[in-house]
Motif scaffolding. Sequence first.
Motif, mmCIF file in Angstrom:
data_model
loop_
_atom_site.group_PDB
_atom_site.id
_atom_site.type_symbol
_atom_site.label_atom_id
_atom_site.label_comp_id
_atom_site.label_asym_id
_atom_site.label_seq_id
_atom_site.Cartn_x
_atom_site.Cartn_y
_atom_site.Cartn_z
ATOM 1 N N MET A 1 0.820 -1.189 0.000
ATOM 2 C CA MET A 1 0.000 0.000 0.000
ATOM 3 C C MET A 1 0.860 1.247 0.000
ATOM 4 O O MET A 1 0.520 2.221 -0.649
ATOM 5 C CB MET A 1 -0.921 -0.036 1.220
ATOM 6 C CG MET A 1 -2.087 0.860 1.091
ATOM 7 S SD MET A 1 -3.109 0.269 -0.265
ATOM 8 C CE MET A 1 -4.267 1.547 -0.359
ATOM 9 N N TYR A 4 2.012 1.953 -3.477
ATOM 10 C CA TYR A 4 0.952 2.558 -4.280
ATOM 11 C C TYR A 4 0.836 4.048 -3.981
ATOM 12 O O TYR A 4 0.613 4.850 -4.883
ATOM 13 C CB TYR A 4 -0.389 1.863 -4.009
ATOM 14 C CG TYR A 4 -1.545 2.548 -4.685
ATOM 15 C CD1 TYR A 4 -1.755 2.394 -6.043
ATOM 16 C CD2 TYR A 4 -2.414 3.360 -3.970
ATOM 17 C CE1 TYR A 4 -2.803 3.031 -6.676
ATOM 18 C CE2 TYR A 4 -3.466 4.004 -4.592
ATOM 19 C CZ TYR A 4 -3.651 3.832 -5.939
ATOM 20 O OH TYR A 4 -4.687 4.477 -6.562
ATOM 21 N N LEU A 55 0.892 -10.165 -8.073
ATOM 22 C CA LEU A 55 -0.110 -9.754 -7.095
ATOM 23 C C LEU A 55 -0.126 -8.235 -6.929
ATOM 24 O O LEU A 55 -1.189 -7.624 -6.847
ATOM 25 C CB LEU A 55 0.154 -10.433 -5.753
ATOM 26 C CG LEU A 55 -0.860 -10.188 -4.658
ATOM 27 C CD1 LEU A 55 -2.233 -10.717 -5.074
ATOM 28 C CD2 LEU A 55 -0.418 -10.844 -3.376
ATOM 29 N N SER A 56 1.032 -7.618 -6.930
ATOM 30 C CA SER A 56 1.111 -6.170 -6.791
ATOM 31 C C SER A 56 0.548 -5.454 -8.013
ATOM 32 O O SER A 56 -0.153 -4.446 -7.892
ATOM 33 C CB SER A 56 2.562 -5.741 -6.580
ATOM 34 O OG SER A 56 3.080 -6.334 -5.429
ATOM 35 N N LEU A 58 -1.686 -6.690 -10.137
ATOM 36 C CA LEU A 58 -3.127 -6.917 -10.123
ATOM 37 C C LEU A 58 -3.817 -6.014 -9.101
ATOM 38 O O LEU A 58 -4.880 -5.439 -9.385
ATOM 39 C CB LEU A 58 -3.423 -8.384 -9.819
ATOM 40 C CG LEU A 58 -4.898 -8.787 -9.778
ATOM 41 C CD1 LEU A 58 -5.541 -8.612 -11.147
ATOM 42 C CD2 LEU A 58 -5.034 -10.212 -9.293
ATOM 43 N N SER A 59 -3.212 -5.856 -7.937
ATOM 44 C CA SER A 59 -3.800 -5.002 -6.892
ATOM 45 C C SER A 59 -3.899 -3.555 -7.358
ATOM 46 O O SER A 59 -4.928 -2.907 -7.171
ATOM 47 C CB SER A 59 -2.962 -5.065 -5.620
ATOM 48 O OG SER A 59 -2.930 -6.352 -5.122
ATOM 49 N N ARG A 60 -2.828 -3.040 -7.963
ATOM 50 C CA ARG A 60 -2.863 -1.654 -8.448
ATOM 51 C C ARG A 60 -3.904 -1.496 -9.549
ATOM 52 O O ARG A 60 -4.637 -0.517 -9.587
ATOM 53 C CB ARG A 60 -1.491 -1.225 -8.951
ATOM 54 C CG ARG A 60 -1.511 0.208 -9.478
ATOM 55 C CD ARG A 60 -0.148 0.642 -9.942
ATOM 56 N NE ARG A 60 -0.197 1.863 -10.696
ATOM 57 C CZ ARG A 60 -0.007 3.072 -10.194
ATOM 58 N NH1 ARG A 60 0.252 3.206 -8.913
ATOM 59 N NH2 ARG A 60 -0.061 4.130 -10.961
ATOM 60 N N ILE A 62 -6.658 -3.186 -10.011
ATOM 61 C CA ILE A 62 -7.998 -3.220 -9.416
ATOM 62 C C ILE A 62 -8.318 -1.896 -8.727
ATOM 63 O O ILE A 62 -9.414 -1.349 -8.885
ATOM 64 C CB ILE A 62 -8.131 -4.410 -8.441
ATOM 65 C CG1 ILE A 62 -8.160 -5.722 -9.216
ATOM 66 C CG2 ILE A 62 -9.380 -4.269 -7.574
ATOM 67 C CD1 ILE A 62 -8.073 -6.954 -8.342
ATOM 68 N N VAL A 63 -7.376 -1.370 -7.969
ATOM 69 C CA VAL A 63 -7.600 -0.105 -7.275
ATOM 70 C C VAL A 63 -7.848 1.014 -8.281
ATOM 71 O O VAL A 63 -8.775 1.819 -8.122
ATOM 72 C CB VAL A 63 -6.410 0.240 -6.349
ATOM 73 C CG1 VAL A 63 -6.485 1.675 -5.871
ATOM 74 C CG2 VAL A 63 -6.367 -0.712 -5.177
#
Length: 73
Positions: A1, A4, A55-56, A58-60, A62-63
């Motif tokens: 986080m 990001y 994973l990082s 994909l997370s960014r 999605i956000v």
Amino acid sequence: MVVYQFFKTWKSYLWAIIFLAALFSYVFEPLFVLSNMFQLDYWTHTYSFIGFCLLSILSRWIVLKILSMSKQN
């Protein structure tokens, strides 16, 4: 986080993620293995590196998708 929040562009974010994934996969994981806190069965540090990166990313993604959807409404 934190990555990001500090790295706003994809390019800077990817460089930071690559660095942190390498740090976690090739420095911290072996230390955990040496201290018997983590056991690698059918797994390598390279798999962890790839997993952390994917994973990082994909997370960014999605956000950013959620933020763009909320701005449209």
